[in-house]
Design an enzyme around this catalytic site. Structure first.
Site, short mmCIF file in Angstrom:
data_model
loop_
_atom_site.label_atom_id
_atom_site.label_comp_id
_atom_site.label_asym_id
_atom_site.label_seq_id
_atom_site.Cartn_x
_atom_site.Cartn_y
_atom_site.Cartn_z
N ALA A 89 36.80 40.76 41.64
CA ALA A 89 36.67 41.48 40.37
C ALA A 89 35.63 42.59 40.46
O ALA A 89 34.95 42.77 41.48
CB ALA A 89 36.30 40.50 39.27
N HIS A 90 35.51 43.33 39.37
CA HIS A 90 34.63 44.50 39.35
C HIS A 90 33.17 44.14 39.59
O HIS A 90 32.67 43.13 39.12
CB HIS A 90 34.78 45.30 38.06
#
EC number: 2.3.1.191
Length: 354
Positions: A244-245
């Protein structure tokens, strides 16, 4: 295909021959399938019977391994590593053929090194760069301002989105996506007069994939909300993994298939996560941590620890819990019988229940 004498292979991997060093070998194969002109390897005692029955011309083994009489072997300190090196000799990596296919699309401002290979229907966008000897298979898209380093291999339908950077000697398996939008939404109860909605948070950062990384098929690495999502040097990530980011994956880490790492979590150097492990966001996972398959990590983990289960706990405690779980039904029956016995004893003694 190339062929080598056993002595030549020994010299390449730093091993010692027991048997005929002049034996010429033209391939490598599993113990069960190898012929007299092929070499195999044995490092797992589960396959002892296959080793003893194998028709392989030679077998790579470790120093203390017991060998049947008459068996030609190559003894090395690490049989699996030697196998990998020998396999590479027989199956060397593909080399770039310097060319750009007529159906590839290269933007005029892109810079593709003359020694790189760009196959049909690949696309290199404005201001993007592709380094020396890199290979872009059909359907690859290197977007605006993205950078691919030297000696990389991007297989079919890989996407490197805008402003993301891929280092040198990186392998991206088919369908891998670098720089997809991170999953970021702010709840807006009013929705500008149109009712409640999830308002998209712009994902304006990028992804940096450092040197010597390999990412598996259909693995996704989301771009940062702000700043950089980073995959550290030498990390190896299996198929179908979600990063994820703003996640930071430390150098030399290993993430097995279907692992998910939520936003802003930091993994230290050499972290190993088994298949389907999940790690929640905003955690610190220390250097050398090992995470068991299907574990759910919900708190920071100190360097060097091994954790398992969901929620993840120290591995030793988890093993004890699992051992107890197997006997839980019997323990419940025993407890019920003990309660009945206590009730009978109280009744005989004329005592009231508490």
């Amino acid at each position: 295909m190339a062929s080598y004498t056993l002595a030549e292979l020994a010299a390449r991997v730093g091993g010692a021959v027991e048997g005929d060093g002049s034996l010429r070998l033209d391939g490598i194969a599993p113990l069960e399938e190898a012929s007299a002109s092929e070499i195999s390897f044995f490092s797992n005692r589960k396959y002892r019977k296959a080793f003893e029955a194998s028709r392989a011309g030679a077998v790579v083994v470790e120093p203390r391994e017991q060998v049947p009489a008459g068996r030609t072997v190559l003894r090395v300190a690490n049989a699996y590593l030697a196998f990998a090196k020998i396999s590479t000799l027989f199956h060397p990596p593909r080399e770039a053929v310097p060319e750009v296919a007529p159906t590839a699309v290269i933007h005029p401002t892109a810079r593709v090194h003359p020694s790189a290979q760009v196959m049909p229907l690949a696309c290199v966008g404005p201001d993007a760069q592709v380094g020396a000897r890199s290979i872009l298979f059909p359907g690859v898209h290197v977007a605006d301002g993205a950078r691919v380093g030297e000696d990389c291999v991007l297989y079919h339908n890989v996407v490197v989105r805008e402003r993301c950077a891929v280092g040198n000697r990186v392998i991206l398996q088919p369908g891998c996506v670098i720089g997809s939008d991170g999953f970021g939404f702010a709840f807006d109860p009013e929705g500008e007069g149109k009712g409640p909605r999830h308002y998209k948070v712009p994902q304006v950062g990028n992804v940096v994939v450092e040197d010597d990384v390999e990412l598996g098929a259909n693995t996704c690495v989301d771009r940062a909300t702000l700043g950089t999502t980073r995959i550290g040097r030498g990390a190896k990530i299996d198929n179908l993994v979600q990063i994820a980011h703003n996640v930071q994956v430390g150098p030399l880490s290993l993430l097995v298939s279907q692992v998910g790492v939520a936003g802003s979590t930091k993994l230290g150097m050499g972290v190993v996560a088994g298949g389907q492990a999940g790690i929640v966001g905003h955690l610190e996972i220390g250097d050398g941590v090992r995470i068991g398959a299907q574990s759910g990590v919900m708190a920071d983990v100190q360097a060097g620890e091994t954790v398992s289960g969901s929620p993840a706990v120290p591995h030793g405690g988890w093993l004890k819990a699992m051992a107890s779980l197997e006997h839980l039904h019997d323990m419940r029956k025993e407890l019920r019988e003990l309660r009945r016995e206590v009730e009978r004893l109280r009744a005989d003694a004329g005592e009231d229940e508490p």
